[in-house]
Design an enzyme around this catalytic site. Structure first.
Site, PDB file in Angstrom:
ATOM      1  N   ARG B 303      57.293  38.996  43.199  1.00 53.90           N
ATOM      2  CA  ARG B 303      57.292  38.914  41.762  1.00 53.90           C
ATOM      3  C   ARG B 303      58.017  37.797  41.148  1.00 53.90           C
ATOM      4  O   ARG B 303      59.383  37.788  41.349  1.00 53.90           O
ATOM      5  CB  ARG B 303      57.453  40.150  41.035  1.00 53.90           C
ATOM      6  N   GLU B 305      59.495  37.203  38.404  1.00 55.61           N
ATOM      7  CA  GLU B 305      59.843  37.741  37.129  1.00 55.61           C
ATOM      8  C   GLU B 305      61.374  37.301  37.027  1.00 55.61           C
ATOM      9  O   GLU B 305      62.101  37.883  37.936  1.00 55.61           O
ATOM     10  CB  GLU B 305      59.527  39.173  36.961  1.00 55.61           C
ATOM     11  N   ARG B 311      66.368  47.303  37.724  1.00 58.91           N
ATOM     12  CA  ARG B 311      65.172  47.630  38.615  1.00 58.91           C
ATOM     13  C   ARG B 311      64.415  46.864  38.914  1.00 58.91           C
ATOM     14  O   ARG B 311      63.142  46.976  39.250  1.00 58.91           O
ATOM     15  CB  ARG B 311      64.667  48.942  37.809  1.00 58.91           C
ATOM     16  N   HIS B 312      64.446  45.383  38.919  1.00 60.51           N
ATOM     17  CA  HIS B 312      63.640  44.405  39.210  1.00 60.51           C
ATOM     18  C   HIS B 312      64.170  43.573  40.404  1.00 60.51           C
ATOM     19  O   HIS B 312      65.282  43.132  40.228  1.00 60.51           O
ATOM     20  CB  HIS B 312      63.497  43.363  38.222  1.00 60.51           C
ATOM     21  N   GLU B 454      58.689  54.541  35.441  1.00 63.09           N
ATOM     22  CA  GLU B 454      57.442  54.404  35.777  1.00 63.09           C
ATOM     23  C   GLU B 454      57.624  53.842  37.487  1.00 63.09           C
ATOM     24  O   GLU B 454      58.404  52.979  37.734  1.00 63.09           O
ATOM     25  CB  GLU B 454      56.716  53.636  35.031  1.00 63.09           C
ATOM     26  N   SER B 457      51.490  52.564  39.013  1.00 57.78           N
ATOM     27  CA  SER B 457      50.340  52.597  38.047  1.00 57.78           C
ATOM     28  C   SER B 457      49.302  52.307  38.660  1.00 57.78           C
ATOM     29  O   SER B 457      49.080  51.698  39.784  1.00 57.78           O
ATOM     30  CB  SER B 457      50.773  51.190  37.232  1.00 57.78           C
ATOM     31  N   ARG B 505      62.551  51.057  44.459  1.00 63.46           N
ATOM     32  CA  ARG B 505      62.556  51.958  43.356  1.00 63.46           C
ATOM     33  C   ARG B 505      62.403  53.505  43.541  1.00 63.46           C
ATOM     34  O   ARG B 505      63.102  53.990  43.033  1.00 63.46           O
ATOM     35  CB  ARG B 505      61.429  51.293  42.204  1.00 63.46           C
TER      36      ARG B 505
END
Lengths: 313, 531
Positions: B303, B305, B311-312, B454, B457, B505
């Site tokens: 990712r 991001e 948490r990333h 979360e 998903s 996670r």
């Protein structure tokens, strides 16, 4: 009404002009006679007064029909006002209620009990809350208790008795479609059986009998005991059950069972001919304490068989 | 103070007293030197005359697999208790700490998370020189010891093996560590007692730890974390295989961004450019369309991001599953929920030692869950938030604070750290999500949460090409870019649903750690690509 004798001899009273003329209360309809009413009613032989009296009677008779309807109207108004007052009192009562529940006295039995918050009951698999099952069975035609079961991670495995109980409590046997109250039963390693309704106002209710009390308050009308003459008796019996469930030895149960027996005597149920929450509490307590079941009097045993037929526990 | 060899010029100005003092000082120094000389001589004579332990200690020759030494019986530190008073055994481990005291040397030997005390004391077989050598071995060196296992009367608090100690007969250094370490294992493994003001407050920075990850990973907590992480993967594989799933491997080099397009890494591919997979989503679904029925995959996910949060990560391990169902996507929801419960139970029952080891350093509450997992409707979650006084819309996604608050509310009411939210509003889900058949506002989609964050998903995906096009148009997605995705459903595809989790996670939240870098062995984030 009383008749009063005239203390003074009848004579003309000159009413002073400086004061307001008051209408006679008794002769409200008769607008034109501001005379002293007391003298007009009394049995006087005065011809003038007698003629006035006749006149009044005439007037009263003439207006009788319309007066009756007016009276009726007034009565209607009064009834309406009383009704409003009652509503006000009721709203005050519900707003002052500690548990924050809506009092639903006006709702007839079997109707949908809305707005009840769903509750969570935490119970240890060693202390199975049989009362919940008993109440569910008794109320199955008037109030639906919808139970979902979960095991908490503090419980490694359930024993056979708990699994059997879980099967019965989750069965949907109610003839009432919409759930009266949603219960989440969690098997958990907890000391007390506890009930949680709202996470924001986290004040758990501890003890099985107190959960019975709660359900009795929100459930069908017939089982709400607070306003009945038995309220004190039922509360005492519930408290005895609370102690009974805490007994470690069969010996310590003896005095409690004895006092239950004294309360039951030869009655059909603890509060007479009508099954009540007290019967449920005693029945489920005995169900959970096998030692207690052995020490029952003959009278109590008969009662137990009778109650078990409806509680099915 | 007057030091030795003071310049003579100043002596004339000095008083008698000072001169006297100086003389005394000089005498002292001379005596000291003499003493030293004598000691040296003495020692030298010792080396020549008395080293009866020669050959039983020293730095071993570089192991090039020249000898097998098959006669040496090696025992794990954790198994030592079975060998008390039963002859001699060999142990290989690291020098955790060592402490010399004249004729004795105490050395704590560490093997992964286990520690044991070794005693090297001058005696019939152990010479003074051997004790001295033992004391000089640098921390973290790998050594072999030939030992007798002896019980102790009072337990040794500083070791994991408290009931025994080792009497060393032979000691060899297999691989020496640098004497200067960038961080001390003791500091790195010190418990985080934030409440205790009297505890030592020496801590190792996260960056120092990550820069010297090899050393940092040697702490008992880290040993436990990564063994537990392996456990999560193993359980995920075992449980799903048991349920009839097939493990598949999906490509990480993909021709087009799989989800959206904003957070995707572009890499050069010969004369072209390609992307790194953000999720195995499309390939999972194609496997379903290819009749694999139930599939899962474990693999790296990328990712792009640029978010530096706790948490990333830019690269992590994704555990994804996809499964076809008969009529209702809850068939899948329950399988996923049960898988989680089984993983939690497996960790609780088989990894209690590791969980306790992590708990030693990071004080957190044990992970709580319900069986079967708690499933709440999104609307019920919103109602709980509103009851708590939070204003949130029916079709509004949960913001991070709301997500956390809801986690706390659920914990307070149901006492579970894991729960599932079902029926999310359609508006906040991707275009391929199947709408709810009864209420247009909602969709057949779900999220799963651990400790209020979360982790998964997922949703029922639209398996009808025409309907997919309609939904894509509604969302304003460029149809050309997803042409191959839509094409996969042109040849008939069973209804299916699935989801994916990030392994790091899940481990972080299961253990209640505060940073995802603690559960990634060599984390990759926008600021770090080394080591």
């Amino acid at each position: 009404m009383y008749e009063l004798k005239t203390l003074l001899p009848a004579f003309d009273i000159t009413v002073p002009k400086c004061m307001y003329a008051m209408k006679s209360l008794a002769l409200k309809r008769d607008g034109g006679t501001p005379e002293v009413s007391g003298s007009s009613i009394c049995s006087s032989t005065d011809p003038i007064l007698q003629s006035i009296r006749r006149q009044i009677d005439m007037v009263l008779k003439a207006e009788n029909a319309s007066a009756m309807t007016k009276l009726e109207e007034r009565q209607e108004v009064v009834i309406k006002q009383l009704h409003e007052l009652r509503n006000q009192l009721q709203s005050m009562r519900s707003s002052l209620n500690v548990c924050g529940k809506t009092i639903q006295h006006t709702q007839p039995r079997g109707e949908v009990y809305e707005s009840l918050p769903d509750i969570v009951i935490n119970a240890h698999p060693k202390f199975i809350p049989y009362a919940l099952l008993a109440i569910k069975n008794i109320w199955k035609d008037v109030f639906n208790i919808d139970v979902k079961c979960y095991s908490h991670s503090t419980i490694v495995s359930l024993d056979q008795e708990a699994i059997e109980f879980q099967k019965q409590i989750t069965a949907n046997n109610s003839s009432v479609k919409s759930p009266g109250i949603k219960v989440t039963l969690i098997w958990k390693n907890t000391e007390h059986t506890e009930m949680i309704s709202s996470p924001t106002m986290y004040v758990p209710i501890y003890g099985e009998v107190n959960i019975i009390r709660y359900l009795a308050r929100v459930g069908p009308q017939d089982y709400r005991y607070e306003d009945t003459t038995y309220s004190n008796d039922i509360d005492v019996i519930l408290d005895i059950c609370y102690q009974l469930l805490r007994c470690q030895t069969a010996k310590s149960m003896q005095p409690l069972l004895r006092s239950l027996n004294n309360r039951l005597q030869k009655q059909k149920y603890f509060t007479g001919d009508q099954l009540s929450i007290a019967d449920v509490a005693v029945c489920s307590s005995i169900r959970r304490m096998p030692a207690a079941a052995k020490n029952l009097t003959e009278n109590m045993n008969k009662w137990l068989t009778r109650v078990k037929q409806v509680t099915l526990i | 103070m007057v030091a030795d060899g003071e310049p003579v010029e100043t002596a004339e100005q000095q008083s008698k007293k000072a001169a006297k003092k100086q003389a005394k000082e000089a005498a002292k120094a001379a005596k000291k030197a003499e003493h030293k000389e004598a000691a040296k001589k003495d020692q030298e004579s010792n080396v020549e005359a008395e080293d009866y332990s020669a050959g039983k200690y020293g730095i071993a020759k570089l192991i090039q697999s020249a000898e097998t030494h098959s006669d040496r019986k090696f025992v794990k530190v954790s198994d030592l208790s079975q060998f008390i008073n039963k002859g001699t055994v060999w142990v290989r481990g690291r020098v955790h700490t060592s402490r010399s005291k004249g004729k004795q040397c105490f050395l704590i030997l560490r093997q992964q998370s286990s520690t044991v005390q070794c005693v090297i004391a001058v005696g019939d077989e152990v010479s003074k020189q051997m004790v001295k050598f033992s004391g000089s071995i640098s921390k973290e060196s790998v050594i072999d010891v030939h030992v007798k296992v002896v019980p102790v009367s009072s337990s040794i608090e500083s070791c994991t093996e408290q009931k025994l100690e080792l009497y060393v007969c032979e000691i060899y250094v297999i691989s020496a560590a640098k004497p200067q370490l960038p961080l001390q294992i003791e500091d790195a493994s010190r418990p985080e007692n934030l409440d205790d003001p009297e505890s030592l407050n020496i801590r190792v920075n996260q960056d120092t730890r990550l820069d010297n990850r090899v050393l940092d990973l040697r702490t008992p907590a880290n040993q436990a974390i990564f063994r537990l992480e392996a456990g999560v993967c193993k359980l995920f594989r075992d449980i799903l295989t048991e349920k009839g799933f097939t493990e598949i491997h999906t490509p990480k080099i993909i021709p087009a961004p799989s989800e959206g397009g904003a957070n995707v890494f572009t890499v050069s591919y010969f004369k072209d450019s390609v992307y790194l997979a953000q999720s195995p989503q499309l390939y999972k679904q194609m496997a379903i369309a290819a009749d694999f029925d139930k599939v899962f995959t474990v693999g790296a996910v990328f990712r792009a991001e640029d978010s530096n949060t706790h948490r990333h990560l830019t690269e992590f391990v994704g555990l994804d599953l996809e499964m076809s169902f008969k009529y209702h996507y809850h068939e899948v929801l329950h399988v996923i929920g049960d898988t989680f419960t089984a993983i939690f139970k497996g960790l609780r029952d088989n990894y209690s030692k590791e969980i306790a080891a992590v708990g030693q350093q990071f004080k957190v509450d044990a992970f709580k869950f319900l069986e079967p997992p708690l499933i709440l409707k999104f609307s019920e979650g919103v109602a709980m938030l509103r009851e708590a006084g939070v204003e949130t819309g029916d079709e509004e996604d949960l913001s991070t604070p709301n997500e956390k608050l809801l986690g706390r509310l659920v914990k307070a009411k149901y006492d579970t750290d894991f729960y599932i939210l079902d029926k999310f509003p359609l508006a906040i889900r991707p275009f391929y999500t199947m709408p709810d058949p009864n209420n247009k506002m909602y969709s057949n989609s779900y999220d799963m949460f651990m400790r209020g964050e979360e982790i998964l998903s997922g949703a029922q995906r639209i398996h009808d090409a025409d309907f997919l096009i309609e939904r894509a148009k509604h969302h304003g997605v460029d149809l050309q870019k997803i042409a191959s995705y839509i094409e996969a459903f042109r040849f008939g595809c069973p209804p299916h649903a699935g989801g994916g989790i990030g392994m790091e996670r899940v481990v972080m939240l299961y253990l209640g750690l505060d940073n995802i870098r603690k559960t990634s062995m060599f984390p990759r984030d926008p600021k770090r690509t080394t080591p």
